[in-house]
Scaffold this motif. Structure first.
Motif, PDB file in Angstrom:
ATOM      1  N   PRO A  73      28.122   3.781 -20.125  1.00 37.07           N
ATOM      2  CA  PRO A  73      27.680   2.085 -20.186  1.00 37.07           C
ATOM      3  C   PRO A  73      27.045   1.797 -18.931  1.00 37.07           C
ATOM      4  O   PRO A  73      27.540   2.624 -17.638  1.00 37.07           O
ATOM      5  CB  PRO A  73      28.791   1.579 -20.448  1.00 37.07           C
ATOM      6  CG  PRO A  73      30.063   2.239 -20.002  1.00 37.07           C
ATOM      7  CD  PRO A  73      29.463   3.897 -20.407  1.00 37.07           C
ATOM      8  N   ALA A  74      26.049   0.780 -18.773  1.00 34.33           N
ATOM      9  CA  ALA A  74      25.488   0.331 -17.736  1.00 34.33           C
ATOM     10  C   ALA A  74      26.492  -0.325 -16.722  1.00 34.33           C
ATOM     11  O   ALA A  74      27.540  -1.007 -17.351  1.00 34.33           O
ATOM     12  CB  ALA A  74      24.272  -0.621 -17.916  1.00 34.33           C
ATOM     13  N   ARG A  75      26.344  -0.318 -15.552  1.00 34.03           N
ATOM     14  CA  ARG A  75      27.303  -1.113 -14.669  1.00 34.03           C
ATOM     15  C   ARG A  75      27.233  -2.492 -14.861  1.00 34.03           C
ATOM     16  O   ARG A  75      26.097  -3.157 -14.803  1.00 34.03           O
ATOM     17  CB  ARG A  75      26.943  -0.518 -13.140  1.00 34.03           C
ATOM     18  CG  ARG A  75      27.340   0.927 -12.779  1.00 34.03           C
ATOM     19  CD  ARG A  75      27.437   0.923 -11.254  1.00 34.03           C
ATOM     20  NE  ARG A  75      28.423   0.195 -10.780  1.00 34.03           N
ATOM     21  CZ  ARG A  75      28.438   0.049  -9.535  1.00 34.03           C
ATOM     22  NH1 ARG A  75      27.672   0.684  -8.403  1.00 34.03           N
ATOM     23  NH2 ARG A  75      29.399  -0.508  -8.949  1.00 34.03           N
ATOM     24  N   GLN A  76      28.494  -3.016 -14.929  1.00 37.14           N
ATOM     25  CA  GLN A  76      28.244  -4.617 -14.970  1.00 37.14           C
ATOM     26  C   GLN A  76      29.226  -5.254 -13.951  1.00 37.14           C
ATOM     27  O   GLN A  76      29.899  -4.436 -13.012  1.00 37.14           O
ATOM     28  CB  GLN A  76      29.101  -4.884 -16.296  1.00 37.14           C
ATOM     29  CG  GLN A  76      28.142  -4.470 -17.437  1.00 37.14           C
ATOM     30  CD  GLN A  76      29.033  -4.824 -18.792  1.00 37.14           C
ATOM     31  OE1 GLN A  76      30.227  -5.477 -18.703  1.00 37.14           O
ATOM     32  NE2 GLN A  76      28.404  -4.404 -19.848  1.00 37.14           N
ATOM     33  N   LEU A  77      29.050  -6.517 -13.692  1.00 38.35           N
ATOM     34  CA  LEU A  77      29.873  -7.044 -12.700  1.00 38.35           C
ATOM     35  C   LEU A  77      31.302  -6.983 -13.123  1.00 38.35           C
ATOM     36  O   LEU A  77      31.994  -6.896 -13.955  1.00 38.35           O
ATOM     37  CB  LEU A  77      29.629  -8.726 -12.581  1.00 38.35           C
ATOM     38  CG  LEU A  77      28.274  -9.235 -12.358  1.00 38.35           C
ATOM     39  CD1 LEU A  77      28.114 -10.505 -12.418  1.00 38.35           C
ATOM     40  CD2 LEU A  77      27.817  -8.471 -11.020  1.00 38.35           C
ATOM     41  N   ARG A  78      32.216  -6.715 -11.769  1.00 39.63           N
ATOM     42  CA  ARG A  78      33.637  -6.636 -11.751  1.00 39.63           C
ATOM     43  C   ARG A  78      34.456  -7.954 -12.438  1.00 39.63           C
ATOM     44  O   ARG A  78      34.100  -8.628 -11.769  1.00 39.63           O
ATOM     45  CB  ARG A  78      34.145  -5.891 -10.569  1.00 39.63           C
ATOM     46  CG  ARG A  78      35.630  -5.633 -10.558  1.00 39.63           C
ATOM     47  CD  ARG A  78      35.987  -5.012  -9.355  1.00 39.63           C
ATOM     48  NE  ARG A  78      35.484  -3.750  -8.952  1.00 39.63           N
ATOM     49  CZ  ARG A  78      35.768  -3.158  -8.056  1.00 39.63           C
ATOM     50  NH1 ARG A  78      36.301  -3.718  -6.873  1.00 39.63           N
ATOM     51  NH2 ARG A  78      35.074  -2.003  -7.743  1.00 39.63           N
ATOM     52  N   ARG A  79      35.041  -7.622 -13.468  1.00 42.38           N
ATOM     53  CA  ARG A  79      35.766  -8.912 -13.905  1.00 42.38           C
ATOM     54  C   ARG A  79      37.020  -9.095 -13.070  1.00 42.38           C
ATOM     55  O   ARG A  79      37.792  -8.145 -12.924  1.00 42.38           O
ATOM     56  CB  ARG A  79      36.101  -8.791 -15.460  1.00 42.38           C
ATOM     57  CG  ARG A  79      34.912  -8.681 -16.343  1.00 42.38           C
ATOM     58  CD  ARG A  79      35.133  -8.652 -17.812  1.00 42.38           C
ATOM     59  NE  ARG A  79      36.011  -7.385 -17.989  1.00 42.38           N
ATOM     60  CZ  ARG A  79      36.351  -6.941 -19.300  1.00 42.38           C
ATOM     61  NH1 ARG A  79      36.310  -7.823 -20.095  1.00 42.38           N
ATOM     62  NH2 ARG A  79      37.113  -5.839 -19.305  1.00 42.38           N
TER      63      ARG A  79
END
Length: 206
Positions: A73-79
């Motif tokens: 998966p594409a990198r997303q903002l860290r929750r």
């Protein structure tokens, strides 16, 4: 640990990009084959008379051999980390049954004072005294309650709930209790109570 994983991921991606870039520079890569195609087309155009000329060429579909859901998966903002309640342990019916049976077994082999009191109430009549050698044991629960009463008589440690109505004393100079359940030293249990008005109460031995 997460920093080391992130560093390894960046290094791996950089190595893959470099591998692909240098592979395309070779004669067997896409760039090399495309250059050969352009040169062949230019040669046909220079000769003239081949406006409708065709060149043999294989077009390779750019398809991945792996399904889409297997791709990273594409990198997303860290929750941010959220505090949540821990889930309870899974329920095991067999474990719950064994736990209930174990508790019932422990409660049965260690009679409570009220269980011993009920046994003595069945054995000793009101305002009377009865020796252990004459007590009848009919069930396992009777045997366990009898053994507790024997322990109370020999040690003198009688619970307050039983001592309010019964007094147990050892009787070493008499015949022992001898039944199919056990053979033990004899003891005497005296039951107390409030006599009726105007009636003489005498302790009697069975």
């Amino acid at each position: 640990m997460f920093d080391r994983i992130e560093t390894f991921r960046r290094q791996l991606e950089a190595r893959v990009r470099n591998t692909i870039r240098y592979a395309e520079r070779g004669a067997q890569g896409l760039v090399g084959r495309a250059g050969d195609l352009v040169r062949r087309l230019d040669a046909l155009l220079r000769e003239g008379g081949h406006e409708e000329a065709t060149v043999e060429w294989t077009i390779e579909p750019l398809r991945s051999p792996w399904p889409e859901h297997h791709q990273a998966p594409a990198r997303q903002l860290r929750r941010p980390v959220e505090a949540r309640e821990l889930a309870g342990p899974p329920s095991d019916p067999l474990y719950e049954l064994r736990k209930r049976i174990r508790l019932e077994c422990i409660a049965r082999i260690a009679p409570r004072p009220e269980d011993v009191k009920r046994f003595l109430e069945r054995q000793v009549p009101p305002f009377a005294t009865k020796e252990a050698r004459f007590m009848e044991i009919g069930t396992v629960d009777d045997f366990l309650a009898f053994d507790c009463a024997r322990h109370y008589a020999l040690t003198g440690d009688v619970p307050a709930q039983i001592a309010a109505d019964f007094d147990a004393q050892p009787s070493l100079d008499t015949a022992p209790h001898d039944s199919e359940w056990l053979r033990c030293t004899n003891f005497v249990v005296r039951r107390s109570g409030t006599p009726a008005k105007g009636r003489a109460i005498h302790a009697w031995r069975i």
